[in-house]
Design a protein around this motif. Structure first.
Motif, mmCIF file in Angstrom:
data_model
loop_
_atom_site.group_PDB
_atom_site.id
_atom_site.type_symbol
_atom_site.label_atom_id
_atom_site.label_comp_id
_atom_site.label_asym_id
_atom_site.label_seq_id
_atom_site.Cartn_x
_atom_site.Cartn_y
_atom_site.Cartn_z
ATOM 1 N N ALA A 31 11.088 72.815 -6.812
ATOM 2 C CA ALA A 31 10.815 72.279 -5.478
ATOM 3 C C ALA A 31 9.728 71.214 -5.510
ATOM 4 O O ALA A 31 9.818 70.209 -4.797
ATOM 5 N N LEU A 32 8.687 71.419 -6.322
ATOM 6 C CA LEU A 32 7.585 70.458 -6.370
ATOM 7 C C LEU A 32 7.885 69.271 -7.272
ATOM 8 O O LEU A 32 7.299 68.207 -7.105
ATOM 9 N N LEU A 33 8.788 69.458 -8.222
ATOM 10 C CA LEU A 33 9.107 68.372 -9.141
ATOM 11 C C LEU A 33 10.050 67.349 -8.533
ATOM 12 O O LEU A 33 10.010 66.169 -8.867
ATOM 13 N N SER A 34 10.904 67.793 -7.618
ATOM 14 C CA SER A 34 11.950 66.917 -7.096
ATOM 15 C C SER A 34 11.780 66.688 -5.603
ATOM 16 O O SER A 34 11.028 67.396 -4.934
ATOM 17 N N HIS A 35 12.508 65.698 -5.114
ATOM 18 C CA HIS A 35 12.539 65.464 -3.666
ATOM 19 C C HIS A 35 13.794 66.109 -3.113
ATOM 20 O O HIS A 35 14.896 65.626 -3.315
ATOM 21 N N SER A 36 13.618 67.235 -2.431
ATOM 22 C CA SER A 36 14.759 67.987 -1.909
ATOM 23 C C SER A 36 14.783 68.056 -0.393
ATOM 24 O O SER A 36 15.691 68.639 0.182
ATOM 25 N N ASP A 37 13.771 67.525 0.276
ATOM 26 C CA ASP A 37 13.782 67.541 1.734
ATOM 27 C C ASP A 37 14.962 66.737 2.250
ATOM 28 O O ASP A 37 15.325 65.703 1.697
ATOM 29 N N GLY A 38 15.557 67.201 3.325
ATOM 30 C CA GLY A 38 16.720 66.522 3.882
ATOM 31 C C GLY A 38 18.016 67.181 3.478
ATOM 32 O O GLY A 38 19.062 66.936 4.077
ATOM 33 N N GLY A 39 17.970 68.020 2.423
ATOM 34 C CA GLY A 39 19.142 68.788 2.058
ATOM 35 C C GLY A 39 20.290 67.982 1.495
ATOM 36 O O GLY A 39 21.428 68.449 1.503
ATOM 37 N N GLN A 40 20.022 66.777 0.986
ATOM 38 C CA GLN A 40 21.108 65.953 0.468
ATOM 39 C C GLN A 40 20.861 65.471 -0.952
ATOM 40 O O GLN A 40 21.668 64.710 -1.491
ATOM 41 N N GLN A 41 19.770 65.871 -1.586
ATOM 42 C CA GLN A 41 19.474 65.475 -2.945
ATOM 43 C C GLN A 41 18.569 66.509 -3.587
ATOM 44 O O GLN A 41 18.042 67.379 -2.919
ATOM 45 N N GLY A 42 18.422 66.419 -4.908
ATOM 46 C CA GLY A 42 17.555 67.343 -5.605
ATOM 47 C C GLY A 42 18.293 68.539 -6.170
ATOM 48 O O GLY A 42 19.485 68.733 -5.931
ATOM 49 N N TRP B 174 19.214 61.774 -9.485
ATOM 50 C CA TRP B 174 19.669 63.171 -9.533
ATOM 51 C C TRP B 174 18.529 64.152 -9.250
ATOM 52 O O TRP B 174 18.767 65.323 -8.940
ATOM 53 N N LEU B 175 17.279 63.671 -9.374
ATOM 54 C CA LEU B 175 16.123 64.481 -8.988
ATOM 55 C C LEU B 175 15.558 64.077 -7.630
ATOM 56 O O LEU B 175 14.489 64.536 -7.239
ATOM 57 N N GLY B 176 16.275 63.209 -6.943
ATOM 58 C CA GLY B 176 15.850 62.819 -5.608
ATOM 59 C C GLY B 176 15.026 61.556 -5.551
ATOM 60 O O GLY B 176 14.457 61.250 -4.496
ATOM 61 N N GLU B 177 14.943 60.812 -6.638
ATOM 62 C CA GLU B 177 14.181 59.562 -6.603
ATOM 63 C C GLU B 177 14.882 58.551 -5.700
ATOM 64 O O GLU B 177 16.078 58.312 -5.850
ATOM 65 N N PRO B 178 14.158 57.950 -4.757
ATOM 66 C CA PRO B 178 14.786 56.947 -3.889
ATOM 67 C C PRO B 178 14.993 55.624 -4.620
ATOM 68 O O PRO B 178 14.397 55.371 -5.665
ATOM 69 N N VAL B 179 15.866 54.793 -4.065
ATOM 70 C CA VAL B 179 16.055 53.441 -4.577
ATOM 71 C C VAL B 179 14.883 52.595 -4.113
ATOM 72 O O VAL B 179 14.583 52.539 -2.918
ATOM 73 N N LEU B 180 14.195 51.947 -5.065
ATOM 74 C CA LEU B 180 12.944 51.252 -4.755
ATOM 75 C C LEU B 180 13.036 49.781 -5.162
ATOM 76 O O LEU B 180 13.521 49.457 -6.237
ATOM 77 N N ALA B 181 12.553 48.932 -4.299
ATOM 78 C CA ALA B 181 12.435 47.502 -4.583
ATOM 79 C C ALA B 181 11.376 46.941 -3.649
ATOM 80 O O ALA B 181 11.370 47.250 -2.448
ATOM 81 N N PRO B 182 10.460 46.126 -4.151
ATOM 82 C CA PRO B 182 9.351 45.635 -3.314
ATOM 83 C C PRO B 182 9.795 44.872 -2.081
ATOM 84 O O PRO B 182 9.078 44.862 -1.072
ATOM 85 N N PHE B 183 10.974 44.240 -2.132
ATOM 86 C CA PHE B 183 11.396 43.413 -1.004
ATOM 87 C C PHE B 183 12.407 44.133 -0.111
ATOM 88 O O PHE B 183 12.899 43.545 0.849
ATOM 89 N N ALA B 184 12.731 45.398 -0.420
ATOM 90 C CA ALA B 184 13.711 46.124 0.382
ATOM 91 C C ALA B 184 13.078 46.626 1.676
ATOM 92 O O ALA B 184 11.884 46.934 1.734
ATOM 93 N N SER B 185 13.891 46.710 2.732
ATOM 94 C CA SER B 185 13.412 47.189 4.029
ATOM 95 C C SER B 185 13.065 48.674 3.954
ATOM 96 O O SER B 185 13.807 49.477 3.378
ATOM 97 N N GLY B 186 11.941 49.036 4.553
ATOM 98 C CA GLY B 186 11.530 50.431 4.613
ATOM 99 C C GLY B 186 10.797 50.939 3.387
ATOM 100 O O GLY B 186 10.379 52.099 3.358
ATOM 101 N N ILE B 187 10.620 50.113 2.371
ATOM 102 C CA ILE B 187 9.910 50.519 1.159
ATOM 103 C C ILE B 187 8.423 50.214 1.330
ATOM 104 O O ILE B 187 8.044 49.138 1.781
#
Length: 454
Positions: free
Chosen positions: A42-53, A181-194
């Motif tokens: 639970a602490l290692l991954s991002h599982s909030d939202g019930g759709q990943q992790g 697969w561990l819940g890491e989001p897609v990240l990019a400095p110029f992406a909206s919401g990042i």
């Protein structure tokens, strides 16, 4: 004449007793292992939202959009093990509900949560609150006499190391590292919401780790770091190396999150340890180790030298459009939370309903970044007062630095974070676990010493 069967011999009775005791010991050990495994995942991954992790692996989608896999059965199994332990502990009067300074205000918050759940439905926030109680009571009662601190220490250290490793890679590469697969989001400095900061004229990605936001990475590492710091004295061998790697690396992870609330909370928590060392020095003549002050001065200083524009921009909003926008949003949302509590003084707007209710007052409203106001808006004035009681009650004692330095350091950090963030609370998965561990520290003999030489 038919002879009656002879009574059970002492050997048979002893064998039955031994079998029962062995089975009970195995079941208790199994429950402890499952508890540690759940904390790690639970602490290692991002599982909030019930759709990943991990808790969604190999699962199926429920009607509400949640994906449930086999590992999601861990909390129910832990609950069964805890109930079994409660039934056995009743016979010996060894069950504990925790320190009254924590449990009494928690009971008040629980009553309000139950009323909210009955009135508005048992939604995710209520289920997470039940998970908080599971973590809280498990740490207190599953390890009553010989706590396997080394197992818990190893879990905390591994979480810090792995989260920090991912965070440093993201910070250096300025993108995600491929751990969806561990819940890491897609990240990019110029992406909206990042979440980014300005490095001169260029957006610079803040480290997320395996979390939904850099602030969550920051406060998670801070709380685990403060829990782990006093444990460095009791570990030996390879585990000692792992613990020190976690402590040194964890500081880097906190820094690259670029979370001001995490930086402040970490400084406040370490200040508690320094004060405790000073008190013990004055009282017992035990000279404190200079290691912690050295770490506080050197590692952040090296980071500031390497990334001075990021740190300066993060700490001086004037002239920085991103920071001014963040500040204006927080100044906008705090009065909205207060207004909602005034408009709904007794029952609030309901757990998890703040955004929807605030949007009726201001179309661009976000989540208020002051946890007591958030709880007050969602649970009403009684929830607001009960939450303040919960935050303050453990700290209203005379012997904090002498006998309760570790829980005090963690609790002070939680208090400061909660004034600048909407977390940690028992109403999210990560918050329920870390808040449960922090609350239980007031009721268990946390290992390690205060001073001493490293």
């Amino acid at each position: 004449m038919i002879k009656s069967a002879p009574p059970a011999t002492a050997v048979t009775t002893a064998r039955n007793w031994f079998t029962h005791q062995t089975l009970s010991a195995w079941l208790l050990t199994g429950t402890r292992v499952l508890w540690l495994l759940f904390l790690l995942l639970a602490l290692l991954s991002h599982s909030d939202g019930g759709q990943q992790g991990p808790f969604t692996w190999g699962g199926f989608v429920l009607s509400g959009g949640w994906r449930v896999g086999p590992l999601a059965l861990l909390p129910p199994l832990l609950a069964v093990g805890l109930v079994r332990q409660w039934r056995q502990a009743r016979r010996t009067d060894s069950w504990s509900w925790g320190a009254r300074r924590i449990t009494l205000p928690l009971a008040g918050v629980t009553l309000l949560v139950v009323v909210d759940g009955v009135a508005r439905g048992w939604h995710t926030a209520v289920l997470m609150f039940l998970l908080f109680w599971l973590v809280y009571l498990s740490l207190i009662n599953l390890f009553p006499q010989q706590p396997p601190w080394h197992g818990l220490i190893a879990v905390m250290a591994l979480v810090i190391i792995l989260q920090t490793g991912v965070a440093l890679a993201q910070f250096g590469l300025q993108r995600e590292v491929g751990l969806a697969w561990l819940g890491e989001p897609v990240l990019a400095p110029f992406a909206s919401g990042i979440s980014v900061v300005m490095n001169g004229e260029t957006p610079w990605l803040r480290a997320y780790g395996l979390n939904s936001h850099p602030n969550r990475l920051g406060w998670k590492l801070v709380l685990l770091w403060l829990m782990l710091w006093p444990c460095r004295h009791i570990v030996t061998g390879r585990l000692r190396v792992v613990v020190w790697l976690a402590l040194l690396g964890g500081m880097a992870g906190i820094l690259v999150s670029l979370s001001r609330s995490a930086w402040l909370a970490w400084l406040a928590g370490t200040a508690v340890y320094l004060l405790a060392d000073w008190v013990w020095w004055r009282r017992e003549g035990v000279r404190p180790s200079p290691l912690l002050p050295a770490l506080i001065l050197t590692i952040p200083a090296l980071f500031m030298l390497a990334y001075a524009p990021l740190v300066v921009g993060r700490l001086s909003p004037p002239g920085n459009t991103l920071e001014l926008l963040s500040l204006s949003e927080r100044l906008r949302d705090a009065p909205l939370a207060w207004q909602l509590m005034v408009n709904h003084p007794w029952h609030g707007v309901g757990l998890g309903q703040f955004r929807q209710a605030a949007a009726a007052l201001h179309p661009q409203a976000g989540l208020v970044h002051v946890t007591p106001l958030l709880v007050g808006a969602e649970l009403g004035a009684p929830g607001f007062l009960a939450w303040l009681w919960l935050l303050a009650a453990p700290l209203l004692r005379r012997d904090l630095l002498l006998n309760f330095a570790p829980p005090t350091a963690v609790w002070v950090a939680i208090l400061l974070i909660s004034l600048l963030q909407p977390e940690p609370t028992p109403f999210t998965l990560q918050g329920a676990i870390l808040f449960g561990l922090a609350a239980a520290l007031w009721s268990v003999p946390w290992p390690g010493g205060l001073g001493g030489r490293d």
